[in-house]
Design an enzyme around this catalytic site. Structure first.
Site, PDB file in Angstrom:
ATOM      1  N   THR A   1      31.335  19.551  45.926  1.00  0.00           N
ATOM      2  CA  THR A   1      31.414  21.005  45.500  1.00  0.00           C
ATOM      3  C   THR A   1      32.767  21.390  44.953  1.00  0.00           C
ATOM      4  OG1 THR A   1      32.015  21.699  47.684  1.00  0.00           O
ATOM      5  CG2 THR A   1      29.573  21.597  47.082  1.00  0.00           C
TER       6      THR A   1
ATOM      7  N   GLU B   1      24.776  22.027  45.006  1.00  0.00           N
ATOM      8  CA  GLU B   1      23.867  21.881  46.032  1.00  0.00           C
ATOM      9  C   GLU B   1      22.321  21.833  45.684  1.00  0.00           C
ATOM     10  OE1 GLU B   1      26.591  23.616  46.110  1.00  0.00           O
ATOM     11  OE2 GLU B   1      27.504  23.625  48.292  1.00  0.00           O
TER      12      GLU B   1
ATOM     13  N   LYS C   1      33.684  45.788  49.022  1.00  0.00           N
ATOM     14  CA  LYS C   1      33.339  46.738  49.728  1.00  0.00           C
ATOM     15  C   LYS C   1      33.848  48.079  49.965  1.00  0.00           C
ATOM     16  CE  LYS C   1      31.266  42.910  52.389  1.00  0.00           C
ATOM     17  NZ  LYS C   1      31.610  41.690  53.102  1.00  0.00           N
TER      18      LYS C   1
ATOM     19  N   TRP D   1      28.269  48.336  48.683  1.00  0.00           N
ATOM     20  CA  TRP D   1      28.958  46.934  48.006  1.00  0.00           C
ATOM     21  C   TRP D   1      28.932  47.294  46.455  1.00  0.00           C
ATOM     22  CZ3 TRP D   1      25.782  42.153  50.056  1.00  0.00           C
ATOM     23  CH2 TRP D   1      26.126  42.063  51.520  1.00  0.00           C
TER      24      TRP D   1
HETATM   25  P1  AMP Z   1      28.717  25.147  41.242  1.00  0.00           P
HETATM   26  O1  AMP Z   1      28.206  24.380  42.439  1.00  0.00           O
HETATM   27  O2  AMP Z   1      30.144  24.654  41.067  1.00  0.00           O
HETATM   28  O3  AMP Z   1      27.909  24.923  40.220  1.00  0.00           O
HETATM   29  O4  AMP Z   1      28.862  26.619  41.443  1.00  0.00           O
HETATM   30  C1  AMP Z   1      27.814  27.182  41.989  1.00  0.00           C
HETATM   31  C2  AMP Z   1      27.944  28.818  41.989  1.00  0.00           C
HETATM   32  O5  AMP Z   1      28.222  29.133  40.568  1.00  0.00           O
HETATM   33  C3  AMP Z   1      26.861  29.653  42.107  1.00  0.00           C
HETATM   34  O6  AMP Z   1      26.598  29.512  43.591  1.00  0.00           O
HETATM   35  C4  AMP Z   1      27.103  31.006  41.725  1.00  0.00           C
HETATM   36  O7  AMP Z   1      27.896  31.675  42.547  1.00  0.00           O
HETATM   37  C5  AMP Z   1      27.763  30.453  40.408  1.00  0.00           C
HETATM   38  N1  AMP Z   1      26.660  30.476  39.281  1.00  0.00           N
HETATM   39  C6  AMP Z   1      26.079  29.604  38.645  1.00  0.00           C
HETATM   40  N2  AMP Z   1      25.508  30.145  37.827  1.00  0.00           N
HETATM   41  C7  AMP Z   1      25.603  31.496  37.700  1.00  0.00           C
HETATM   42  C8  AMP Z   1      25.076  32.399  36.805  1.00  0.00           C
HETATM   43  N3  AMP Z   1      24.289  32.206  35.891  1.00  0.00           N
HETATM   44  N4  AMP Z   1      25.461  33.812  37.102  1.00  0.00           N
HETATM   45  C9  AMP Z   1      26.423  33.909  38.054  1.00  0.00           C
HETATM   46  N5  AMP Z   1      27.006  33.166  38.783  1.00  0.00           N
HETATM   47  C10 AMP Z   1      26.517  31.871  38.699  1.00  0.00           C
END
Ligand code: AMP
Length: 546
Positions: free
Chosen positions: A185, A330, A439, A444
């Protein structure tokens, strides 16, 4: 009573076998790191992947051993990927955009024994190699003619290395539940954590991702994954494209607008996928040179929220359908995709965009729910915000080496760290990361919503919103803007543009113009850095409230 069907294990090498048998001549085209564009096909990829597997076994790689890759999307990386899988080993795609300290941590924590890397990253690895004691050999994804002088341990040119075996080899047998791949991650807080995919989860996730209501891939498609293999399996495309016989066009190291456009046009790409930042560059290039996209049918946008203005541009100006998707490392990574269900397919232009702005609905194999902080489920009414939690066949059950402890709630759901609404039709909308939500007065405010509206202004290139401490409201939104090149916008102008598009009390208390906004290694706005940068910032409304 038991079913009486065969036990056909879901192992990843079956994907490249199938591609070679049924779609052997389908093209895999890459922009090479050395420069020229190289064309090959699935049958050749499989042949050379067999050599990679055989060669790894000759080097003593055993089932379960990790083999790192630090590389762009190219045919050699794809061969290495299937070769590692076929040796029973575990591919560990490392994101080269991480800081050296994070790279060292990830490679050591993953326990990589071999590192396969592009020419691009040889200098980077040379600088940190003395801190990577477990790596026994560096395989440079090039040929002898391009191999540089290097201090990397046992460095060898990939072409020479696989040239030492004949490819007369059988994939190493593994169980479908064995580890197949690993991806860390991005870790905006604390150390990155390792997500370990199994063969079974990869196969099932790719089957689900390729379905018509998600990516809708077929052998008629020509797919350009701008999203890298090191970004969560390039959103399944490293598996789902060969599985369905879609041709692959690999962009190599060049992801700028002109280079991506060149490939889209020359190879008549029908489907492409990347984060919004990439599309900003492409759209700017198209506009500047007055170009069109006559072949492209669909663009998959995810990783961060796709701004409405971007959707409109792709759909209205270039006739390219946008699929807005959400997921995370994940989740292998796709969780939802925003195709239009029959209930919304015949809505008017703006109402359809309202639906598409949401991140879509869950694909088969993914269950989702939203809860409050006490794990109480919240209604799917499109209004109530809650923590988004997921469960599924390709969702992590824990991190590598148990980092972070138990990550599932009592019902087996994983907390995504996102805050979302889900509407009556099942469309989910991310309103924020749990830690980025603002907040204000006990309510929110979604930073993402404000950002999306701000980037709709024709002179705005990028926008970020963070919460700033406020004596009366706790936190209030600060809008940070990068104007488009050679454009000047005033605060008043921007606020006027936003008026009426969001609730009054969501309106930013101040606007700041900057030249740069920090990003994570996966292209997301780095809010932690922004919060740090503006830690002592005082909003004009704060002084007034005191
Ligand atoms: P990663 O594991 O680096 O791909 O990050 C995942 C996170 O990216 C998710 O938990 C979201 O917070 C954000 N994310 C992924 N796709 C989107 C989307 N289409 N719109 C908003 N946030 C997104």
């Amino acid at each position: 009573m038991k079913g009486l069907m065969q036990d056909w294990s879901l192992v990843c090498h079956r994907i490249i076998d199938h591609a070679a048998i049924q779609y052997g001549k389908r093209k895999v085209v890459s922009r090479s790191i050395e420069g020229p564009i190289v064309e090959t096909n699935y049958a050749e990829i499989r042949k050379r992947a067999l050599k990679v597997a055989q060669r790894l076994v000759k080097d003593g790689i055993k089932p379960g051993d990790r083999v790192g890759t630090l590389a762009w999307n190219t045919w050699r990386h794809l061969e290495a990927w299937y070769g590692i899988l076929g040796a029973g080993a575990v591919y560990h795609t490392v994101n080269p955009r991480l800081f050296p300290d994070q790279l060292i941590y990830i490679i050591n924590h993953g326990g990589d024994r071999v590192m396969m890397t592009d020419l691009t990253f040889v200098p980077l690895l040379e600088k940190i190699a003395d801190k990577l004691p477990a790596i026994e050999r560096y395989v440079i994804l090039t040929d002898r003619a391009h191999l540089p002088q290097t201090t990397l341990k046992n460095a060898v040119a990939y072409e020479d290395w696989i040239g030492e075996v004949d490819g007369n080899f059988k994939w190493v047998a593994v169980d479908e539940n064995d580890a197949a791949g690993m991806c860390y991650t991005s870790g905006t807080t604390g150390n990155p954590k390792g997500v370990v995919y199994s063969h079974r989860s990869n196969v099932l996730h790719s089957l689900a991702a390729a379905m018509p209501d998600v990516l809708g891939l077929s052998s008629h498609d020509i797919v350009l994954p701008v999203v890298p293999l090191f970004h969560a399996n390039s959103w399944s495309l490293a598996f789902s494209a060969p599985m369905n016989g879609a041709a692959l066009i690999m962009p190599g190291a060049k992801l700028d607008g002109a280079s991506v456009y060149e490939l889209l046009d020359k190879y008549q790409v029908t489907v492409t996928a990347a984060v919004p930042t990439v599309w900003l560059m492409l759209l700017a290039h198209l506009e500047q040179h007055n170009l069109k996209l006559p072949h492209l049918e669909r663009v998959l946008i995810g990783g961060s929220a796709c701004p409405r203005a971007m959707m409109e541009k792709f759909q209205d100006k270039y006739d390219v359908r946008v699929t807005h998707a959400w997921g995370m490392t994940e989740m292998s990574p796709i969780g939802t995709a925003g195709q239009l269900k029959p209930e919304v397919a015949s809505l008017g232009h703006d109402a359809k965009l309202d639906v598409q702005e949401k991140q879509g609905y869950s694909l088969f194999t993914v269950e989702m729910k939203i809860t409050d902080d006490n794990n109480k489920e919240l209604p799917w009414d499109g209004k109530t915000f809650g923590r988004l939690k997921v469960k599924g066949v390709a969702v992590a059950s824990s991190y590598f080496k148990g980092e972070g402890g138990n990550i599932l709630d009592k019902d087996g759901f994983f907390d995504t760290g996102d805050v979302a609404t889900i509407d009556e039709l099942g469309y989910m909308k991310i309103t924020d990361r749990a830690k980025d939500v603002i907040k204000s007065g006990g309510e929110w405010i979604s930073s993402i919503d404000i950002e999306n509206i701000a980037v709709g202004h024709p002179d705005v290139a990028e926008a970020a919103v963070i919460g700033i401490v406020h004596p009366k409201w706790d936190e209030r939104p600060l809008l940070i803007i990068i104007p488009k090149k050679d454009k000047k916008i005033s605060k008043a102008d921007l606020l006027k543009f936003m008026e009426g598009k969001i609730a009054k009390w969501w309106m930013p208390d101040d606007v700041i113009f900057v030249d740069e906004i920090p990003h994570t290694a996966t292209g997301k706005i780095l809010k932690t850095a922004l919060r740090e940068q503006f830690r002592d910032y005082r909003l004009p409304t704060a002084t007034a409230a005191e």
